[in-house]
Each structure stands twice: as C-alpha cells, then as structure tokens.
Enzyme design. Structure first.
Site, mmCIF file in Angstrom:
data_model
loop_
_atom_site.group_PDB
_atom_site.id
_atom_site.type_symbol
_atom_site.label_atom_id
_atom_site.label_comp_id
_atom_site.label_asym_id
_atom_site.label_seq_id
_atom_site.Cartn_x
_atom_site.Cartn_y
_atom_site.Cartn_z
ATOM 1 N N HIS A 100 9.540 5.352 13.853
ATOM 2 C CA HIS A 100 10.613 4.369 14.059
ATOM 3 C C HIS A 100 10.180 2.999 13.585
ATOM 4 C CE1 HIS A 100 8.182 4.704 17.758
ATOM 5 N NE2 HIS A 100 8.377 3.413 17.913
ATOM 6 N N HIS A 102 10.807 -1.043 14.466
ATOM 7 C CA HIS A 102 11.341 -2.038 15.395
ATOM 8 C C HIS A 102 11.882 -3.187 14.548
ATOM 9 C CE1 HIS A 102 9.086 -0.627 19.109
ATOM 10 N NE2 HIS A 102 8.322 -0.088 18.174
HETATM 11 P P1 AMP Z 1 6.509 2.376 20.296
HETATM 12 O O1 AMP Z 1 5.804 1.901 21.529
HETATM 13 O O2 AMP Z 1 6.209 1.592 19.062
HETATM 14 O O3 AMP Z 1 6.311 3.868 20.108
HETATM 15 O O4 AMP Z 1 8.059 2.123 20.542
HETATM 16 C C1 AMP Z 1 8.821 2.908 21.387
HETATM 17 C C2 AMP Z 1 9.938 2.054 21.902
HETATM 18 O O5 AMP Z 1 10.924 2.903 22.466
HETATM 19 C C3 AMP Z 1 9.541 1.063 23.006
HETATM 20 O O6 AMP Z 1 9.794 -0.263 22.564
HETATM 21 C C4 AMP Z 1 10.427 1.471 24.180
HETATM 22 O O7 AMP Z 1 10.895 0.363 24.925
HETATM 23 C C5 AMP Z 1 11.557 2.196 23.500
HETATM 24 N N1 AMP Z 1 12.266 3.164 24.307
HETATM 25 C C6 AMP Z 1 11.729 4.093 25.140
HETATM 26 N N2 AMP Z 1 12.716 4.844 25.688
HETATM 27 C C7 AMP Z 1 13.889 4.369 25.194
HETATM 28 C C8 AMP Z 1 15.254 4.737 25.378
HETATM 29 N N3 AMP Z 1 15.636 5.731 26.199
HETATM 30 N N4 AMP Z 1 16.199 4.044 24.704
HETATM 31 C C9 AMP Z 1 15.841 3.024 23.886
HETATM 32 N N5 AMP Z 1 14.567 2.648 23.659
HETATM 33 C C10 AMP Z 1 13.602 3.306 24.309
#
Ligand code: AMP
Length: 114
Positions: A100, A102
């Site tokens: 993903h 950001h």
């Molecule tokens: P990373 O830590 O780079 O893997 O990013 C994962 C992101 O997913 C984090 O910023 C979380 O806040 C976000 N996240 C986790 N669960 C959800 C969800 N159900 N809906 C939207 N974002 C989420």
C-alpha cells in the site's frame, strides 16, 4: 488472501471510507490518520510488498502512483505539498502485509524521513 485485512477491505467484507475505486485499485481513508489527509492506496489483488511484486503486476503498481496523485488533487493538497510513503517490512514498521501507499498531507511534515 483469506486472512488479509486489506483483501477483505478490497472485497467489501470490512467497511472502509472509499476515496477512489476502479477495477484494480482502491483508495480509502486510514483508520488512524497521521495527517489531516491520510489515504491508503492498495492493489485489489493481494501483493505482499514491493519485493514480492511480479512483472505481471507492473501496470497495476504503476497505476497506484497515478491514483495517489489523483487523490492528492481531489484532497486539495497538491499546492501545499504531500508525501507518499510505502513501508516495507519490519524495520520500516509495515503492519499490514498487503502492499500500500500512504498519501499524507494537510500539514507541514517532519524533514526527516527515518
Ligand atoms: P503500515 O503500518 O505501513 O503497514 O500501514 C497500515 C495502515 O493501515 C496503518 O496506517 C493503519 O492505521 C491502517 N489501517 C489498519 N486497519 C485499517 C482499517 N480497517 N481501515 C483503514 N486503515 C486501516
């Protein structure tokens, strides 16, 4: 992938606040935003990370960057500036093992990246 959070979001099994969607890519708001705009851009197909991506995914992965830029435009953060981040693996604090981007903006960010 059965137990992947973002696969479930892409399939609509877990709700999300969608910002953009097409056949291959979904953009939705981060549940724990770290900036006034914090949107995640994912491929609908499960790809664990950039190092696991295959050539057959090139078009989708390139498209994600265009979608990230389009999100920045629709969020009106192009003029003030924005950051696109992709955490890869443990040291980078990747918590969801589904590739993903950001898209972050709406505030002045730290100058350091690590
Ligand atoms: P990373 O830590 O780079 O893997 O990013 C994962 C992101 O997913 C984090 O910023 C979380 O806040 C976000 N996240 C986790 N669960 C959800 C969800 N159900 N809906 C939207 N974002 C989420």
């Amino acid at each position: 992938m059965n137990d992947c959070l973002f696969c479930k979001i892409a399939a609509g099994e877990i709700p999300s606040t969608k910002v953009y969607e097409d056949e291959t890519v979904l953009a939705f708001r981060d549940i724990a935003p770290q900036a006034p705009t914090h949107v995640l851009v994912i491929p609908k197909k499960h790809v664990s990370g950039w190092a696991d991506a295959a050539g057959e995914d090139d078009a989708t992965l390139a498209h994600m960057w265009r979608v990230a830029a389009a999100v920045a435009k629709s969020e009106n953060i192009v003029d003030s500036g924005f950051r696109i981040v992709s955490n890869c693996g443990t040291d980078a604090q990747q918590t969801v093992k589904h590739l993903h981007l950001h898209v972050l903006g709406g505030k002045a960010m730290a100058g350091e990246m690590a």
